[in-house]
Every structure is written in structure tokens, then in C-alpha cells.
Write a protein that holds these residues in place. Structure first.
Motif, PDB file in Angstrom:
ATOM      1  N   THR A   1       0.964   5.638   0.496  1.00  0.00           N
ATOM      2  CA  THR A   1       0.394   6.512   1.525  1.00  0.00           C
ATOM      3  C   THR A   1      -0.654   7.411   0.898  1.00  0.00           C
TER       4      THR A   1
ATOM      5  N   ALA B   1       1.189   1.068  -3.793  1.00  0.00           N
ATOM      6  CA  ALA B   1       2.530   1.670  -3.785  1.00  0.00           C
ATOM      7  C   ALA B   1       3.060   1.732  -5.210  1.00  0.00           C
TER       8      ALA B   1
ATOM      9  N   GLU C   1       0.837  -1.203   0.000  1.00  0.00           N
ATOM     10  CA  GLU C   1       0.000   0.000   0.000  1.00  0.00           C
ATOM     11  C   GLU C   1       0.871   1.253   0.000  1.00  0.00           C
TER      12      GLU C   1
END
Ligand code: HEM
Length: 192
Positions: free
Chosen positions: A165, A172, A163
Motif C-alpha cells: 500500500t 509488498a 503490491e
């Protein structure tokens, strides 16, 4: 949608099961449409399971307490800004069997996810008013992609599921995949 296809690339048996269901219920003579969605139970389970593991809004939207209250023993004064961590609730091993595993079958009985343990659209008065529309659009897109194309990873390695942010749960690394028209869909696709 990107998370759903990524999960299906890493779980080809689930991709195959979804395609088998679509072929049985819709066939290959027409494109899947909105009226087919209620018949596609496994596709619905895939969407629920994807939103469980990767909720598009992991912290929902901020809420503010309108009066003093006590939640799970914590006193919350009026005017406190509150976030609900749906991501954690939806991966809590106390609530979910094999909580981090992609297992659409958990929703097949139709009972799993009741109460407040599955809440990608929030719950209660301020829940998402676009939930039905959102689920329909996701179902149409994912279902159409599965019906029309064969999907493969670009190599032996599993699709990267890390993942990034952000408030809306990006990947990602963006998904990169191979796809080609399913032989039985070529004629129909050529009419577009
Ligand atoms: C897959 C698609 C969607 C997801 C995952 C989603 C998710 C959410 C979430 C988590 C909330 C906050 C709920 C809370 O804090 O308790 C929300 C609120 C909201 N959503 Fe959605 N949503 C989606 C699609 C839509 C669509 C299609 C519309 C409009 C057509 C929409 C309109 C809204 C509005 C207006 C609110 C604020 C509601 C309020 O504060 O009373 N959403 N959504």
C-alpha cells in the motif's frame, strides 16, 4: 526499476531478448550509455510495459477543476479535487489485449499506448516535465543491470508480484534475487 527486474525474473525469455539486443547494439567492450538508448527498442518496450502494469504514481497527482465541466457524463463542479486512476486505465481489458499479461512486444510496433491509455507521467499541461529524464535514467539503470549481470530467482518459485500500500506503488515484499557478472563483462567490471 524493482518491478522491471521482478517481471524479467519471472519472464526469463524477455530478459534474454533484452540482453541479446544489448549485446548486438552495444557489445561487451563498453558500458551502455545514454547514446545507446534510442537503439534499444526492446528495452524501451520493457520499460513501457512495466510502467503500464505498475505505474510509479498509480493515481498521478491530485488535480482541481478550474471551472464547472462534464466528464464522461458526470458533472464536475469547479474546485473539485480529481484523481486519475492510471493503474485501472492501464489494465483495462477494453483498452488492452490480455491486459494483465506482461507482454513488452505489444509496444514493438511503436503505435500502442497512444492517446490517454498509457499515462505513467500524466498527460496535458500538467504532465510530468521530467518524463524524458525519468525514462532515460530508468533505461540506463535497467539496461546496465542486464548488460553486466546474469539474474536468477532465489528458488523455483516465481518472484512475488504483490503490491503493497502507498501512493507510489511499492512491492509488498522487497525484491531478493541472485546475480553474478556476465563472463564477457568481468574484465570491464573489474575496471570500475
Ligand atoms: C520515472 C520517473 C518519473 C515518473 C514515473 C514521474 C511521474 C509523474 C507523474 C505521474 C506526475 C503527475 C502528472 C499528472 O498528475 O498529470 C508528475 C509530475 C511532476 N513531475 Fe514527475 N515523474 C518522474 C520523474 C520526474 C523527474 C526526473 C522530475 C524532475 C527532474 C519530475 C518532476 C515533476 C514535476 C515538477 C511534476 C509536477 C508538474 C505539474 O504539476 O505541472 N518528475 N510526475
Amino acid at each position: 526499476m524493482e518491478w522491471a527486474i521482478s517481471l524479467l525474473l519471472n519472464h526469463p525469455e524477455a530478459m534474454h531478448k533484452a540482453w541479446t539486443e544489448i549485446t548486438a547494439e552495444v557489445g561487451q567492450d563498453k558500458f551502455l550509455d545514454e547514446t545507446d538508448l534510442p537503439k534499444l527498442n526492446y528495452l524501451q518496450s520493457i520499460i513501457s510495459e512495466t510502467m503500464r502494469l505498475f505505474p510509479p504514481a498509480p493515481l498521478l497527482l491530485p488535480h482541481e477543476s478550474s471551472e464547472d465541466c462534464v466528464v464522461c457524463g458526470y458533472s464536475v463542479p469547479q474546485g473539485t479535487m480529481l484523481f486519475v486512476n492510471a493503474w485501472t486505465i492501464q489494465r483495462d481489458p477494453k483498452l488492452w489485449e490480455e491486459a494483465t499479461r506482461f507482454m513488452p512486444e505489444r509496444f514493438e510496433g511503436g503505435e500502442e499506448g497512444g492517446g490517454c491509455k498509457l499515462l505513467p507521467f500524466g498527460v496535458g499541461r500538467r504532465a510530468c516535465p521530467g518524463a524524458n529524464l525519468g525514462r532515460k535514467v530508468v533505461g540506463l539503470v535497467i539496461g546496465s543491470l542486464i548488460q553486466s549481470f546474469e539474474w536468477n530467482r532465489i528458488g523455483e518459485e516465481e518472484t512475488d508480484m504483490r503490491e503493497g500500500t502507498g501512493l507510489t506503488m511499492p512491492k509488498a515484499e522487497p525484491l531478493v534475487a541472485l546475480y553474478s557478472p556476465r563472463p564477457g563483462m568481468v574484465n570491464l567490471l573489474s575496471t570500475i
